[in-house]
Scaffold this motif. Structure first.
Motif, PDB file in Angstrom:
ATOM      1  N   GLY A   9      64.570  29.647 -33.302  1.00  0.00           N
ATOM      2  CA  GLY A   9      64.271  28.906 -32.262  1.00  0.00           C
ATOM      3  C   GLY A   9      62.823  28.458 -32.250  1.00  0.00           C
ATOM      4  N   GLY A  11      61.645  26.663 -29.852  1.00  0.00           N
ATOM      5  CA  GLY A  11      61.522  25.866 -28.346  1.00  0.00           C
ATOM      6  C   GLY A  11      60.125  26.525 -27.652  1.00  0.00           C
ATOM      7  N   SER A  13      59.702  29.142 -25.707  1.00  0.00           N
ATOM      8  CA  SER A  13      59.448  30.501 -26.036  1.00  0.00           C
ATOM      9  C   SER A  13      59.249  30.610 -27.408  1.00  0.00           C
ATOM     10  CB  SER A  13      60.729  31.372 -25.548  1.00  0.00           C
ATOM     11  OG  SER A  13      60.482  32.592 -25.898  1.00  0.00           O
ATOM     12  N   GLU A  32      64.140  26.283 -36.711  1.00  0.00           N
ATOM     13  CA  GLU A  32      64.388  25.572 -35.533  1.00  0.00           C
ATOM     14  C   GLU A  32      65.620  24.404 -35.965  1.00  0.00           C
ATOM     15  OE1 GLU A  32      64.039  24.955 -32.100  1.00  0.00           O
ATOM     16  OE2 GLU A  32      65.657  23.086 -32.618  1.00  0.00           O
ATOM     17  N   ARG A  33      66.905  24.489 -35.355  1.00  0.00           N
ATOM     18  CA  ARG A  33      67.889  23.784 -35.751  1.00  0.00           C
ATOM     19  C   ARG A  33      67.999  22.220 -35.362  1.00  0.00           C
ATOM     20  NH1 ARG A  33      72.234  22.795 -31.165  1.00  0.00           N
ATOM     21  NH2 ARG A  33      73.187  21.784 -32.803  1.00  0.00           N
ATOM     22  N   SER A  44      60.972  17.897 -20.464  1.00  0.00           N
ATOM     23  CA  SER A  44      60.736  18.852 -19.131  1.00  0.00           C
ATOM     24  C   SER A  44      59.994  17.916 -18.316  1.00  0.00           C
ATOM     25  CB  SER A  44      60.254  20.173 -19.507  1.00  0.00           C
ATOM     26  OG  SER A  44      58.835  19.963 -19.830  1.00  0.00           O
ATOM     27  N   GLY A  45      60.206  18.086 -16.851  1.00  0.00           N
ATOM     28  CA  GLY A  45      59.570  17.707 -15.965  1.00  0.00           C
ATOM     29  C   GLY A  45      59.384  16.330 -15.865  1.00  0.00           C
ATOM     30  N   ASN A  50      56.554  20.333 -16.068  1.00  0.00           N
ATOM     31  CA  ASN A  50      55.848  21.302 -15.288  1.00  0.00           C
ATOM     32  C   ASN A  50      55.702  22.662 -15.747  1.00  0.00           C
ATOM     33  OD1 ASN A  50      57.239  22.400 -12.049  1.00  0.00           O
ATOM     34  ND2 ASN A  50      55.331  22.650 -12.860  1.00  0.00           N
ATOM     35  N   VAL A 147      70.546  28.785 -37.859  1.00  0.00           N
ATOM     36  CA  VAL A 147      70.785  30.131 -38.121  1.00  0.00           C
ATOM     37  C   VAL A 147      72.099  30.470 -37.689  1.00  0.00           C
ATOM     38  CG1 VAL A 147      70.076  32.468 -37.643  1.00  0.00           C
ATOM     39  CG2 VAL A 147      68.549  30.805 -37.956  1.00  0.00           C
ATOM     40  N   GLY A 185      69.179  21.240 -28.306  1.00  0.00           N
ATOM     41  CA  GLY A 185      69.036  22.268 -29.270  1.00  0.00           C
ATOM     42  C   GLY A 185      69.910  23.434 -28.789  1.00  0.00           C
ATOM     43  N   SER A 189      74.198  29.700 -29.111  1.00  0.00           N
ATOM     44  CA  SER A 189      74.237  30.432 -30.504  1.00  0.00           C
ATOM     45  C   SER A 189      73.340  31.761 -30.373  1.00  0.00           C
ATOM     46  CB  SER A 189      73.954  29.859 -31.648  1.00  0.00           C
ATOM     47  OG  SER A 189      72.694  29.067 -31.907  1.00  0.00           O
ATOM     48  N   GLN A 367      69.962  22.113 -16.128  1.00  0.00           N
ATOM     49  CA  GLN A 367      68.484  22.353 -16.582  1.00  0.00           C
ATOM     50  C   GLN A 367      68.297  23.473 -17.274  1.00  0.00           C
ATOM     51  OE1 GLN A 367      64.967  21.112 -14.356  1.00  0.00           O
ATOM     52  NE2 GLN A 367      65.507  19.027 -14.141  1.00  0.00           N
ATOM     53  N   GLU A 396      64.953  31.692 -22.179  1.00  0.00           N
ATOM     54  CA  GLU A 396      66.041  31.311 -21.189  1.00  0.00           C
ATOM     55  C   GLU A 396      67.223  32.202 -21.838  1.00  0.00           C
ATOM     56  OE1 GLU A 396      66.348  27.296 -20.065  1.00  0.00           O
ATOM     57  OE2 GLU A 396      68.494  27.615 -20.244  1.00  0.00           O
ATOM     58  N   GLY A 406      58.466  24.985 -12.303  1.00  0.00           N
ATOM     59  CA  GLY A 406      57.622  25.527 -13.554  1.00  0.00           C
ATOM     60  C   GLY A 406      58.003  27.011 -13.724  1.00  0.00           C
ATOM     61  N   LEU A 409      59.828  27.451 -17.571  1.00  0.00           N
ATOM     62  CA  LEU A 409      58.895  27.213 -18.470  1.00  0.00           C
ATOM     63  C   LEU A 409      58.110  28.447 -18.596  1.00  0.00           C
ATOM     64  CD1 LEU A 409      58.314  23.674 -19.206  1.00  0.00           C
ATOM     65  CD2 LEU A 409      59.139  25.061 -20.698  1.00  0.00           C
TER      66      LEU A 409
HETATM   67  C1  LIG Z   1      65.915  18.159 -18.538  1.00  0.00           C
HETATM   68  C2  LIG Z   1      65.083  19.323 -18.538  1.00  0.00           C
HETATM   69  C3  LIG Z   1      63.866  19.383 -17.515  1.00  0.00           C
HETATM   70  C4  LIG Z   1      63.161  20.648 -17.510  1.00  0.00           C
HETATM   71  N1  LIG Z   1      62.212  20.549 -16.882  1.00  0.00           N
HETATM   72  C5  LIG Z   1      61.544  21.690 -16.647  1.00  0.00           C
HETATM   73  C6  LIG Z   1      60.232  21.751 -16.060  1.00  0.00           C
HETATM   74  O1  LIG Z   1      59.482  20.818 -15.730  1.00  0.00           O
HETATM   75  N2  LIG Z   1      59.741  23.121 -15.847  1.00  0.00           N
HETATM   76  C7  LIG Z   1      60.326  24.111 -16.158  1.00  0.00           C
HETATM   77  O2  LIG Z   1      59.722  25.282 -15.842  1.00  0.00           O
HETATM   78  N3  LIG Z   1      61.315  24.253 -16.875  1.00  0.00           N
HETATM   79  C8  LIG Z   1      62.309  23.065 -17.144  1.00  0.00           C
HETATM   80  N4  LIG Z   1      63.188  22.901 -17.779  1.00  0.00           N
HETATM   81  C9  LIG Z   1      63.620  24.396 -18.192  1.00  0.00           C
HETATM   82  C10 LIG Z   1      62.978  24.699 -19.615  1.00  0.00           C
HETATM   83  O3  LIG Z   1      62.746  23.610 -20.455  1.00  0.00           O
HETATM   84  C11 LIG Z   1      63.597  25.823 -20.201  1.00  0.00           C
HETATM   85  O4  LIG Z   1      63.864  27.114 -19.378  1.00  0.00           O
HETATM   86  C12 LIG Z   1      62.666  26.386 -21.631  1.00  0.00           C
HETATM   87  O5  LIG Z   1      62.654  25.188 -22.278  1.00  0.00           O
HETATM   88  C13 LIG Z   1      63.491  27.600 -22.027  1.00  0.00           C
HETATM   89  O6  LIG Z   1      62.881  27.932 -23.153  1.00  0.00           O
HETATM   90  P1  LIG Z   1      63.284  28.795 -24.326  1.00  0.00           P
HETATM   91  O7  LIG Z   1      62.362  28.698 -25.371  1.00  0.00           O
HETATM   92  O8  LIG Z   1      63.881  29.946 -23.887  1.00  0.00           O
HETATM   93  O9  LIG Z   1      64.569  27.706 -24.916  1.00  0.00           O
HETATM   94  P2  LIG Z   1      64.491  26.212 -25.456  1.00  0.00           P
HETATM   95  O10 LIG Z   1      63.477  25.549 -25.130  1.00  0.00           O
HETATM   96  O11 LIG Z   1      65.822  25.687 -25.233  1.00  0.00           O
HETATM   97  O12 LIG Z   1      64.316  26.513 -26.953  1.00  0.00           O
HETATM   98  C14 LIG Z   1      65.403  27.037 -27.900  1.00  0.00           C
HETATM   99  C15 LIG Z   1      65.192  26.646 -29.210  1.00  0.00           C
HETATM  100  O13 LIG Z   1      66.251  27.076 -30.169  1.00  0.00           O
HETATM  101  C16 LIG Z   1      66.658  26.321 -30.979  1.00  0.00           C
HETATM  102  N5  LIG Z   1      68.139  26.945 -31.381  1.00  0.00           N
HETATM  103  C17 LIG Z   1      68.973  27.114 -30.752  1.00  0.00           C
HETATM  104  N6  LIG Z   1      70.017  27.794 -31.431  1.00  0.00           N
HETATM  105  C18 LIG Z   1      69.770  27.856 -32.800  1.00  0.00           C
HETATM  106  C19 LIG Z   1      69.912  28.356 -34.086  1.00  0.00           C
HETATM  107  N7  LIG Z   1      71.163  28.890 -34.230  1.00  0.00           N
HETATM  108  N8  LIG Z   1      69.156  28.280 -34.957  1.00  0.00           N
HETATM  109  C20 LIG Z   1      67.816  27.628 -35.025  1.00  0.00           C
HETATM  110  N9  LIG Z   1      67.415  27.195 -33.872  1.00  0.00           N
HETATM  111  C21 LIG Z   1      68.323  27.353 -32.718  1.00  0.00           C
HETATM  112  C22 LIG Z   1      67.119  25.161 -30.278  1.00  0.00           C
HETATM  113  O14 LIG Z   1      66.988  23.886 -31.024  1.00  0.00           O
HETATM  114  C23 LIG Z   1      65.741  25.128 -29.300  1.00  0.00           C
HETATM  115  O15 LIG Z   1      64.580  24.374 -29.964  1.00  0.00           O
HETATM  116  C24 LIG Z   1      63.862  21.940 -18.133  1.00  0.00           C
HETATM  117  C25 LIG Z   1      65.106  21.897 -18.719  1.00  0.00           C
HETATM  118  C26 LIG Z   1      65.563  20.501 -18.958  1.00  0.00           C
HETATM  119  C27 LIG Z   1      66.878  20.418 -19.759  1.00  0.00           C
END
Ligand SMILES: Cc1cc2nc3c(=O)[nH]c(=O)nc-3n(C[C@H](O)[C@H](O)[C@H](O)COP(=O)(O)OP(=O)(O)OC[C@H]3O[C@@H](n4cnc5c(N)ncnc54)[C@H](O)[C@@H]3O)c2cc1C
Length: 426
Positions: A9, A11, A13, A32-33, A44-45, A50, A147, A185, A189, A367, A396, A406, A409
């Motif tokens: 992933g 994203g 994190s 990354e998928r 985001s934001g 944010n 993956v 994304g 999974s 979100q 997440e 915020g 994130l």
């Molecule tokens: C519209 C929107 C606005 C938001 N605005 C805010 C904000 O302003 N402030 C804030 O604090 N939070 C915000 N959030 C929440 C925040 O974006 C998420 O909590 C944060 O991105 C989580 O990070 P993460 O790395 O855990 O997951 P993600 O950022 O979702 O990253 C996970 C990644 O893993 C990849 N992936 C998943 N499964 C697989 C697989 N099997 N193989 C390969 N890759 C895979 C995905 O494609 C993705 O890129 C917002 C969310 C949304 C939807």
């Protein structure tokens, strides 16, 4: 080639983890998928990202606000354990987040307590993380690579991808996000892969999302209005949460930040079959008695006004119309013909109208995801799984969800950075 670390992933994190581990000299592979990394960061934001909140600090005077901002169904706040969130924040607070982004060339500024990149562009944040990965010289990002499974190998972990490719690394960070907005994304999974390692998944529901109601007449009339109000959410008759702010009325129900903040409780309750009701106070800055005195004064001062006009000084017209429909008092009725009982009825409808909540907007319009890997199974000092040595779980995918502002994130960066550091140091 066997990598030191593989991150599932790219994203928020996963990228933060990769930058950190790469800077410490580890060879890192990010899978990354999607066609590009960090799609959710870009969204985001409202496109401004944010990225943290100044309340995220170990200061004792900010503690109450901080802990009210995070929710979990794992027992992370139990007295025996210092608390998962507390552990993470004590290692990585909002100042550390700002320092981390400054180290990638992104300066920040704040609106109130909400912190954004100075460019006010989410793209700045995503691009800086990708550049910082490249700059280490030891991070490789492969996009368009989904993956499917992870197997334990003698050398560590082997990831099997949809296109038939396989990659092996000594350590693994699972940073695949929750189930919200699959188009960006995260398709759930991560939960499936974590469960395949024996991790307990707290059932996930959409959070930070709008709510559906069963009063089409009211919402058809009020659709499109944004108005300050208080929303109190009741589950099986007990108040679970309440928030004040700008409520948005849609043709199917309620939206806006205060509704988002209470939505995770509605999602959890509905999924367990409980009754959920939202009670609205459309004039939270006016007490019931003051409202009654105001309206009876107005009806005496303007006896020929229609009742809809009486409300025009205090409320949006469409919303007033919807409220009057709910009371069965004709909007055109002359003020002088309103009985005291009818005035009370209008006041009650303005101060505490109730609506059955029949559903949430769903994962596709939420979100964040509430639920995920139980926090009790992850070491908050390192993010390493307590079940599988060498496996780290971040962001997440873990069972916490923050309110708007915020907080989500921040935890993605924080858990990613802690995991990236631990995985490359150990
Ligand atoms: C519209 C929107 C606005 C938001 N605005 C805010 C904000 O302003 N402030 C804030 O604090 N939070 C915000 N959030 C929440 C925040 O974006 C998420 O909590 C944060 O991105 C989580 O990070 P993460 O790395 O855990 O997951 P993600 O950022 O979702 O990253 C996970 C990644 O893993 C990849 N992936 C998943 N499964 C697989 C697989 N099997 N193989 C390969 N890759 C895979 C995905 O494609 C993705 O890129 C917002 C969310 C949304 C939807």
């Amino acid at each position: 080639m066997i990598f030191d670390l593989m991150v599932i992933g790219g994203g928020a994190s996963g990228l933060a983890a990769a930058v950190t581990a790469g800077r410490l000299g580890a060879s890192v592979l990010v899978l990354e998928r999607m066609k590009e990394p960090g799609r959710k960061i870009l969204a985001s934001g409202n496109g401004r990202c944010n990225l943290t909140n100044q309340n995220i600090s170990s200061d004792i005077d900010k503690e109450a606000r901080l802990f009210a901002a995070y929710r979990s169904d794992s027992d992370f706040s139990s007295a025996s354990d210092e608390g998962f969130i507390r552990h993470v924040i004590s290692r990585f607070d909002s100042k550390k987040a700002e320092e981390f982004f400054a180290s990638t060339g992104v300066l920040t500024h704040s609106r109130g307590e909400y912190v954004y990149p100075r460019s006010d562009q989410a793209k700045t944040v995503r691009d800086a993380l990708v550049r910082a990965c490249e700059e280490t010289g030891s991070v490789r990002i492969i996009t368009g690579c989904r993956v499917l499974d992870i197997a334990c190998a003698s050398e560590g972990f082997t990831a099997a991808c949809e296109d038939g490719k396989a990659f092996t690394a000594r350590k693994l960070i699972l940073a695949a996000g929750g189930r919200s907005q699959e188009k960006l994304g995260s398709d759930g999974s991560g939960e499936r892969i974590a469960a395949s390692f024996g991790h307990h998944i707290i059932p996930s529901v959409p959070a930070l999302c709008s709510l559906k109601t069963d009063d089409p007449g009211f919402f058809r009339a009020a659709a499109g209005v944004r108005s300050e109000g208080r929303v109190a959410l009741y589950i099986d008759g007990e108040m679970a949460s309440e928030e004040i702010g700008e409520i948005q009325y849609t043709s199917t129900g309620l939206s806006g930040i205060p509704v988002f903040q209470v939505s995770r409780y509605a999602g959890k309750a509905l999924s367990s079959g409980s009754g959920v009701l939202a009670r609205l106070d459309l004039l939270p800055d006016m007490g019931s008695e003051a409202l009654f005195i105001y309206l009876s004064g107005q009806s005496k001062a303007h006896p020929d006004y229609a009742v809809l006009d009486l409300l025009s000084g205090i409320l949006n017209e469409k919303l007033s119309f919807a409220v009057l429909e709910k009371t069965d008092i004709a909007a055109e009725k002359a003020a002088c013909k309103l009985s005291k009982r009818e005035l009370h009825k209008i006041c009650n409808a303005l101060k505490e109208s109730s609506f059955n909540i029949t559903g949430t907007a769903g994962f596709e319009d939420s979100q964040v995801t509430s639920g995920g890997v139980s926090l009790n199974e992850v070491d908050p000092d390192t993010m390493m799984s307590k079940l599988v040595p060498g496996l780290y779980i971040t962001g997440e995918l873990l069972d916490f969800d923050g309110i708007c502002g915020g907080y989500n994130l921040h935890m993605a960066w924080a858990t990613g950075i802690i995991a990236g550091r631990s995985a490359s140091e150990s």
